[in-house]
Design a protein around this motif. Structure first.
Motif, PDB file in Angstrom:
ATOM      1  N   VAL A  54       0.827  -1.217   0.000  1.00 54.23           N
ATOM      2  CA  VAL A  54       0.000   0.000   0.000  1.00 54.23           C
ATOM      3  C   VAL A  54       0.853   1.256   0.000  1.00 54.23           C
ATOM      4  O   VAL A  54       0.487   2.277  -0.579  1.00 54.23           O
ATOM      5  CB  VAL A  54      -0.940  -0.021   1.224  1.00 54.23           C
ATOM      6  CG1 VAL A  54      -1.530   1.352   1.486  1.00 54.23           C
ATOM      7  CG2 VAL A  54      -2.046  -1.055   1.019  1.00 54.23           C
ATOM      8  N   THR A  56       2.145   4.665   0.881  1.00 53.10           N
ATOM      9  CA  THR A  56       1.503   5.812   1.517  1.00 53.10           C
ATOM     10  C   THR A  56       0.052   5.985   1.099  1.00 53.10           C
ATOM     11  O   THR A  56      -0.555   7.014   1.375  1.00 53.10           O
ATOM     12  CB  THR A  56       2.300   7.096   1.219  1.00 53.10           C
ATOM     13  OG1 THR A  56       2.385   7.277  -0.196  1.00 53.10           O
ATOM     14  CG2 THR A  56       3.697   7.024   1.820  1.00 53.10           C
ATOM     15  N   GLY A  57      -0.502   5.002   0.403  1.00 51.72           N
ATOM     16  CA  GLY A  57      -1.940   4.979   0.146  1.00 51.72           C
ATOM     17  C   GLY A  57      -2.420   5.673  -1.114  1.00 51.72           C
ATOM     18  O   GLY A  57      -3.627   5.903  -1.277  1.00 51.72           O
ATOM     19  N   ASN A  58      -1.515   5.976  -2.042  1.00 51.66           N
ATOM     20  CA  ASN A  58      -1.932   6.720  -3.233  1.00 51.66           C
ATOM     21  C   ASN A  58      -2.872   5.924  -4.132  1.00 51.66           C
ATOM     22  O   ASN A  58      -3.909   6.434  -4.572  1.00 51.66           O
ATOM     23  CB  ASN A  58      -0.696   7.165  -4.021  1.00 51.66           C
ATOM     24  CG  ASN A  58       0.173   8.115  -3.226  1.00 51.66           C
ATOM     25  OD1 ASN A  58      -0.331   8.957  -2.487  1.00 51.66           O
ATOM     26  ND2 ASN A  58       1.489   7.977  -3.334  1.00 51.66           N
ATOM     27  N   THR A  60      -4.533   3.227  -3.163  1.00 56.21           N
ATOM     28  CA  THR A  60      -5.674   2.899  -2.316  1.00 56.21           C
ATOM     29  C   THR A  60      -6.735   3.984  -2.398  1.00 56.21           C
ATOM     30  O   THR A  60      -7.932   3.705  -2.542  1.00 56.21           O
ATOM     31  CB  THR A  60      -5.225   2.747  -0.847  1.00 56.21           C
ATOM     32  OG1 THR A  60      -3.972   2.066  -0.791  1.00 56.21           O
ATOM     33  CG2 THR A  60      -6.256   1.992  -0.044  1.00 56.21           C
ATOM     34  N   LYS A  61      -6.308   5.226  -2.300  1.00 55.71           N
ATOM     35  CA  LYS A  61      -7.235   6.366  -2.347  1.00 55.71           C
ATOM     36  C   LYS A  61      -8.003   6.378  -3.664  1.00 55.71           C
ATOM     37  O   LYS A  61      -9.226   6.584  -3.688  1.00 55.71           O
ATOM     38  CB  LYS A  61      -6.460   7.663  -2.161  1.00 55.71           C
ATOM     39  CG  LYS A  61      -7.312   8.917  -2.085  1.00 55.71           C
ATOM     40  CD  LYS A  61      -6.451  10.120  -1.728  1.00 55.71           C
ATOM     41  CE  LYS A  61      -7.297  11.371  -1.497  1.00 55.71           C
ATOM     42  NZ  LYS A  61      -7.946  11.855  -2.743  1.00 55.71           N
ATOM     43  N   GLU A  74       0.693  -3.923   4.014  1.00 51.60           N
ATOM     44  CA  GLU A  74       1.913  -3.105   3.953  1.00 51.60           C
ATOM     45  C   GLU A  74       2.845  -3.478   5.107  1.00 51.60           C
ATOM     46  O   GLU A  74       2.442  -3.432   6.270  1.00 51.60           O
ATOM     47  CB  GLU A  74       1.550  -1.617   4.027  1.00 51.60           C
ATOM     48  CG  GLU A  74       2.727  -0.670   4.188  1.00 51.60           C
ATOM     49  CD  GLU A  74       3.761  -0.820   3.101  1.00 51.60           C
ATOM     50  OE1 GLU A  74       4.952  -0.992   3.442  1.00 51.60           O
ATOM     51  OE2 GLU A  74       3.401  -0.768   1.912  1.00 51.60           O
ATOM     52  N   ARG A  80       2.487   2.499   6.699  1.00 49.89           N
ATOM     53  CA  ARG A  80       1.123   2.199   7.158  1.00 49.89           C
ATOM     54  C   ARG A  80       0.526   3.398   7.879  1.00 49.89           C
ATOM     55  O   ARG A  80      -0.648   3.734   7.682  1.00 49.89           O
ATOM     56  CB  ARG A  80       1.101   0.982   8.088  1.00 49.89           C
ATOM     57  CG  ARG A  80       1.084  -0.341   7.398  1.00 49.89           C
ATOM     58  CD  ARG A  80       0.553  -1.449   8.312  1.00 49.89           C
ATOM     59  NE  ARG A  80       1.182  -1.501   9.614  1.00 49.89           N
ATOM     60  CZ  ARG A  80       2.305  -2.143   9.880  1.00 49.89           C
ATOM     61  NH1 ARG A  80       2.959  -2.786   8.914  1.00 49.89           N
ATOM     62  NH2 ARG A  80       2.804  -2.156  11.105  1.00 49.89           N
ATOM     63  N   ALA A  83      -0.540   6.004   5.342  1.00 50.13           N
ATOM     64  CA  ALA A  83      -1.733   5.556   4.615  1.00 50.13           C
ATOM     65  C   ALA A  83      -2.979   5.657   5.484  1.00 50.13           C
ATOM     66  O   ALA A  83      -4.046   6.082   5.020  1.00 50.13           O
ATOM     67  CB  ALA A  83      -1.533   4.120   4.131  1.00 50.13           C
ATOM     68  N   LYS A  86      -4.241   9.195   5.719  1.00 55.86           N
ATOM     69  CA  LYS A  86      -4.957   9.602   4.515  1.00 55.86           C
ATOM     70  C   LYS A  86      -6.326   8.940   4.428  1.00 55.86           C
ATOM     71  O   LYS A  86      -7.290   9.544   3.946  1.00 55.86           O
ATOM     72  CB  LYS A  86      -4.149   9.224   3.263  1.00 55.86           C
ATOM     73  CG  LYS A  86      -2.886  10.014   3.038  1.00 55.86           C
ATOM     74  CD  LYS A  86      -2.215   9.542   1.740  1.00 55.86           C
ATOM     75  CE  LYS A  86      -0.913  10.252   1.471  1.00 55.86           C
ATOM     76  NZ  LYS A  86      -0.241   9.759   0.238  1.00 55.86           N
ATOM     77  N   VAL A  92      -5.678  -1.409   6.676  1.00 53.48           N
ATOM     78  CA  VAL A  92      -4.309  -1.600   6.197  1.00 53.48           C
ATOM     79  C   VAL A  92      -3.589  -2.471   7.225  1.00 53.48           C
ATOM     80  O   VAL A  92      -3.350  -2.046   8.347  1.00 53.48           O
ATOM     81  CB  VAL A  92      -3.561  -0.274   5.990  1.00 53.48           C
ATOM     82  CG1 VAL A  92      -2.161  -0.539   5.434  1.00 53.48           C
ATOM     83  CG2 VAL A  92      -4.327   0.648   5.054  1.00 53.48           C
TER      84      VAL A  92
END
Length: 212
Positions: A54, A56-58, A60-61, A74, A80, A83, A86, A92
């Protein structure tokens, strides 16, 4: 995901978003068209998504905004944390490609960006074999990662990085397990996937595999 690289993930977490968004000249080519790459992964995803690496969640967003339920995996505590800041409503979990909490809900798509190369080829094969047990017929694996058409092409990129003084990039290309396309194609085919490839920049390729 190779846990031997965990320290690198931890050190990189704070600056990761700046790097992938093109603000680090040394890695600008690697992440060229980063936003478009993520969009392509989203466009090729269906249903409930299991995401590995994952970060930093880019991605995922974007998946959540597209209406997908996402379960994230992650290994880096620092990433984590970013993420989860955010996306506080997204699960996660600590894990990697080979060792992760098994999902309790059916999975339709497995995704990852710029992470699968942390496995050696034998581990890549084991991961895909395990993923096949999680997917229904027609289920998908959609990865974006650095691939090479040949060992010669990889060595050329290492030389080019060295010639312009990109020592960190050259070290990464030597140290990590970036595969050739034919190796990835063989792994997916042997595990009963139809697979196709789309080149996104000089380093990154989109891998779209559908379980037969």
């Amino acid at each position: 995901m190779g846990r031997e690289f965990l320290e690198i993930f931890e050190d990189w977490a704070e600056n990761y978003d700046n790097t992938v968004n093109g603000h680090d000249r040394e890695y600008k080519e690697v992440f060229h068209q980063y936003d478009q790459i993520l969009d392509e992964v989203v466009e090729n995803s269906i249903g409930t998504v299991l995401e590995f690496g994952v970060g930093t969640g880019n991605l995922t967003k974007k998946l959540v905004e597209d209406g997908h339920t996402v379960i994230g995996i992650e290994p880096s505590p620092a990433m984590r944390d970013i993420a989860k800041m955010k996306l506080p409503d997204v699960t996660v979990l600590d894990g990697d490609f080979l060792d992760f909490p098994k999902p309790t809900t059916p999975i339709d798509t497995i995704v990852s960006t710029f992470a699968f190369h942390h496995l050696i080829d034998e581990e890549k094969e084991l991961a895909i074999k395990n993923f096949a047990t999680l997917l229904p017929k027609g289920g998908k694996i959609v990865f974006a990662d650095t691939l090479f058409v040949s060992d010669t092409a990889k060595q050329r990129k290492i030389r080019e990085a060295e010639e312009v003084g990109y020592s960190n990039l050259a070290e990464d290309l030597r140290r990590e397990y970036y595969p050739n396309i034919d190796t990835i194609e063989q792994i997916f085919t042997e595990q009963q996937f139809n697979v196709s490839f789309k080149q996104m920049n000089d380093f990154a390729w989109l891998i779209i595999a559908t379980f037969k």
